[in-house]
Write a protein that holds these residues in place. Sequence first.
Motif, PDB file in Angstrom:
ATOM      1  N   PHE A   1      12.479  54.303 -33.891  1.00 42.95           N
ATOM      2  CA  PHE A   1      11.444  55.285 -34.389  1.00 42.95           C
ATOM      3  C   PHE A   1      10.379  55.082 -33.294  1.00 42.95           C
ATOM      4  CE2 PHE A   1      13.376  55.783 -38.331  1.00 42.95           C
ATOM      5  CZ  PHE A   1      13.035  57.146 -38.832  1.00 42.95           C
ATOM      6  N   LEU A   2       9.709  55.669 -32.300  1.00 43.52           N
ATOM      7  CA  LEU A   2       8.560  55.485 -31.773  1.00 43.52           C
ATOM      8  C   LEU A   2       7.469  56.355 -31.995  1.00 43.52           C
ATOM      9  CD1 LEU A   2       7.840  54.449 -29.061  1.00 43.52           C
ATOM     10  CD2 LEU A   2       8.551  56.439 -27.888  1.00 43.52           C
ATOM     11  N   ALA A   3       6.621  55.434 -32.811  1.00 39.70           N
ATOM     12  CA  ALA A   3       5.609  55.876 -33.614  1.00 39.70           C
ATOM     13  C   ALA A   3       4.105  55.392 -33.001  1.00 39.70           C
ATOM     14  CB  ALA A   3       5.628  55.538 -35.031  1.00 39.70           C
ATOM     15  N   VAL A   4       4.095  55.407 -31.411  1.00 36.69           N
ATOM     16  CA  VAL A   4       2.651  55.049 -31.035  1.00 36.69           C
ATOM     17  C   VAL A   4       2.024  56.126 -30.628  1.00 36.69           C
ATOM     18  CG1 VAL A   4       3.930  52.955 -29.911  1.00 36.69           C
ATOM     19  CG2 VAL A   4       3.745  55.140 -28.690  1.00 36.69           C
ATOM     20  N   LYS A   5       0.801  56.348 -30.210  1.00 35.35           N
ATOM     21  CA  LYS A   5       0.171  57.704 -29.916  1.00 35.35           C
ATOM     22  C   LYS A   5       0.456  58.003 -28.800  1.00 35.35           C
ATOM     23  CE  LYS A   5      -3.757  57.308 -32.912  1.00 35.35           C
ATOM     24  NZ  LYS A   5      -3.663  58.297 -33.908  1.00 35.35           N
ATOM     25  N   PRO A   6       0.609  59.495 -28.672  1.00 33.05           N
ATOM     26  CA  PRO A   6       1.111  60.252 -27.487  1.00 33.05           C
ATOM     27  C   PRO A   6       0.573  59.479 -26.225  1.00 33.05           C
ATOM     28  CG  PRO A   6       0.388  61.667 -29.148  1.00 33.05           C
ATOM     29  CD  PRO A   6       0.014  60.416 -29.719  1.00 33.05           C
ATOM     30  N   LYS A   7      -0.669  59.102 -26.027  1.00 34.70           N
ATOM     31  CA  LYS A   7      -1.234  58.558 -24.757  1.00 34.70           C
ATOM     32  C   LYS A   7      -0.610  57.243 -24.481  1.00 34.70           C
ATOM     33  CE  LYS A   7      -5.220  55.975 -27.004  1.00 34.70           C
ATOM     34  NZ  LYS A   7      -4.571  54.696 -27.149  1.00 34.70           N
ATOM     35  N   ASP A   8       0.094  56.522 -25.487  1.00 31.71           N
ATOM     36  CA  ASP A   8       0.540  55.225 -25.163  1.00 31.71           C
ATOM     37  C   ASP A   8       2.180  55.566 -24.805  1.00 31.71           C
ATOM     38  OD1 ASP A   8      -1.696  53.781 -25.535  1.00 31.71           O
ATOM     39  OD2 ASP A   8      -1.390  53.977 -27.593  1.00 31.71           O
ATOM     40  N   PHE A   9       2.660  56.609 -24.916  1.00 31.22           N
ATOM     41  CA  PHE A   9       3.960  56.877 -24.727  1.00 31.22           C
ATOM     42  C   PHE A   9       4.595  56.087 -23.502  1.00 31.22           C
ATOM     43  CE2 PHE A   9       7.418  59.940 -22.739  1.00 31.22           C
ATOM     44  CZ  PHE A   9       8.327  59.412 -23.340  1.00 31.22           C
ATOM     45  N   GLU A  10       4.014  56.597 -22.239  1.00 31.95           N
ATOM     46  CA  GLU A  10       4.627  56.043 -21.010  1.00 31.95           C
ATOM     47  C   GLU A  10       4.546  54.768 -20.921  1.00 31.95           C
ATOM     48  OE1 GLU A  10       4.265  58.814 -17.358  1.00 31.95           O
ATOM     49  OE2 GLU A  10       4.012  60.457 -18.914  1.00 31.95           O
ATOM     50  N   ASN A  11       3.395  54.160 -21.093  1.00 27.86           N
ATOM     51  CA  ASN A  11       3.055  52.679 -20.944  1.00 27.86           C
ATOM     52  C   ASN A  11       4.245  51.992 -21.783  1.00 27.86           C
ATOM     53  OD1 ASN A  11       1.052  53.177 -19.258  1.00 27.86           O
ATOM     54  ND2 ASN A  11      -0.541  52.937 -20.897  1.00 27.86           N
ATOM     55  N   THR A  12       4.436  52.551 -22.980  1.00 28.08           N
ATOM     56  CA  THR A  12       5.312  51.757 -23.955  1.00 28.08           C
ATOM     57  C   THR A  12       7.055  51.899 -23.368  1.00 28.08           C
ATOM     58  OG1 THR A  12       3.791  52.402 -25.995  1.00 28.08           O
ATOM     59  CG2 THR A  12       6.083  51.649 -26.243  1.00 28.08           C
ATOM     60  N   VAL A  13       7.034  52.720 -22.990  1.00 33.25           N
ATOM     61  CA  VAL A  13       8.630  53.076 -22.567  1.00 33.25           C
ATOM     62  C   VAL A  13       9.132  52.720 -21.063  1.00 33.25           C
ATOM     63  CG1 VAL A  13       9.034  54.463 -24.673  1.00 33.25           C
ATOM     64  CG2 VAL A  13       8.782  55.321 -22.430  1.00 33.25           C
ATOM     65  N   ASN A  14       8.136  52.872 -20.380  1.00 35.31           N
ATOM     66  CA  ASN A  14       8.441  52.858 -18.864  1.00 35.31           C
ATOM     67  C   ASN A  14       9.043  51.424 -18.821  1.00 35.31           C
ATOM     68  OD1 ASN A  14       8.599  55.098 -17.307  1.00 35.31           O
ATOM     69  ND2 ASN A  14       6.256  55.218 -17.354  1.00 35.31           N
ATOM     70  N   PRO A  15       8.584  50.404 -18.939  1.00 35.47           N
ATOM     71  CA  PRO A  15       8.975  49.252 -18.315  1.00 35.47           C
ATOM     72  C   PRO A  15      10.315  48.620 -19.166  1.00 35.47           C
ATOM     73  CG  PRO A  15       6.755  48.831 -19.546  1.00 35.47           C
ATOM     74  CD  PRO A  15       7.041  50.419 -19.809  1.00 35.47           C
ATOM     75  N   ILE A  16      10.918  49.419 -20.225  1.00 37.34           N
ATOM     76  CA  ILE A  16      11.780  48.831 -20.850  1.00 37.34           C
ATOM     77  C   ILE A  16      12.984  50.300 -21.014  1.00 37.34           C
ATOM     78  CG2 ILE A  16      11.108  47.116 -22.235  1.00 37.34           C
ATOM     79  CD1 ILE A  16      10.758  49.071 -24.609  1.00 37.34           C
ATOM     80  N   LYS A  17      12.924  51.132 -20.073  1.00 39.62           N
ATOM     81  CA  LYS A  17      13.564  52.533 -20.249  1.00 39.62           C
ATOM     82  C   LYS A  17      15.063  52.174 -20.188  1.00 39.62           C
ATOM     83  CE  LYS A  17      12.513  53.969 -15.517  1.00 39.62           C
ATOM     84  NZ  LYS A  17      11.771  54.796 -14.642  1.00 39.62           N
ATOM     85  N   ASP A  18      15.627  51.285 -19.401  1.00 36.97           N
ATOM     86  CA  ASP A  18      16.845  51.247 -19.180  1.00 36.97           C
ATOM     87  C   ASP A  18      17.609  50.716 -20.612  1.00 36.97           C
ATOM     88  OD1 ASP A  18      16.659  51.806 -16.540  1.00 36.97           O
ATOM     89  OD2 ASP A  18      16.367  49.873 -15.837  1.00 36.97           O
ATOM     90  N   LYS A  19      16.899  50.083 -21.469  1.00 40.06           N
ATOM     91  CA  LYS A  19      17.309  49.360 -22.552  1.00 40.06           C
ATOM     92  C   LYS A  19      17.665  50.373 -23.461  1.00 40.06           C
ATOM     93  CE  LYS A  19      16.708  45.433 -20.719  1.00 40.06           C
ATOM     94  NZ  LYS A  19      16.638  45.659 -19.424  1.00 40.06           N
TER      95      LYS A  19
END
Length: 265
Positions: free
Chosen positions: A67-85
Amino acid sequence: MFKVGIIGVGNMGEAILNGIIKNSDIKPEEIIVSDINQERIDYIVNKYGVAGTDNNERLVKLSEIIFLAVKPKDFENTVNPIKDKFEGKILISVMAGIKIEKIKSILSKAFIVRIMPNTPALIGESATGISFDKSFPANKKEEIINLINTFGKSFLIDENLMDAFTGLAGSGPAYIFTIIDAFAQAGVKQGFSYNQALEIIVQTIKGSSKMVETLKEHPCVLRDKVSSPSGTTIYGLHQLEKGKIRDIIINTVEESTQRSKELSN
Ligand SMILES: NC(=O)c1ccc[n+]([C@@H]2O[C@H](COP(=O)([O-])OP(=O)(O)OC[C@H]3O[C@@H](n4cnc5c(N)ncnc54)[C@H](OP(=O)(O)O)[C@@H]3O)[C@@H](O)[C@H]2O)c1
């Protein structure tokens, strides 16, 4: 391996966690949560007995369903560094206004579900909209729907209707809270204490909702059954219609839907 991981255990993340623990076979030991705020992780780990980490990469690697339950503004910062995982993982996005297409543009190898719960999720009574990405495996859908039903009742909808779902159900509790307060004040005007009037109207709304739900009769049929000729109810209903209650409610949901569209674009 953990069955479920929750990234961001704020209000909604905790509501989801609570529902899964209470209403599914998944045990706390099979759940891992992460948050940017260590105090929040400690609080959740102590309260629910789940695993906790401040490392989202670790959570993603170790979880089957995320589940990804961060605020929409935090979406890219949260997933970008780990997108391959995220390759091969099921990602359930709780973020308002972020379209599946946008999520897929970053997490192209995840299987994506978008949901829109509402705040009654906090007590296991959410009305939750669900849209699956077109490429979501059909044989996994039932399991995901059952998981989402642990914190309320879900409605499978086309993603095009997600903004309308937000206008109707996402914002819905705020409309209902306002109506409850107005009725309680009406009771005060007629001589009740606010608290007593509040309890009376809450029970009235609960009972009326349950009648619609269980008797499966059209609400207008139920209304007409309590409106006797020249009686108290028809006099009250006339005032509601004079005040254009339907017009106001239809416009309310329309405005909110439009605003949701603006925000998601
Ligand atoms: N609340 C609702 O009624 C509702 C309804 C439908 C959908 N939603 C959606 O649910 C999502 C969460 O809303 P909420 O009300 O639960 O927000 P919230 O209480 O702020 O929870 C989000 C949590 O995520 C944490 N966080 C931020 N960045 C992170 C990162 N990179 N990694 C891990 N954790 C991170 C936040 O920490 P900090 O506070 O320290 O930043 C916070 O604890 C939002 O996208 C919202 O659109 C909410």
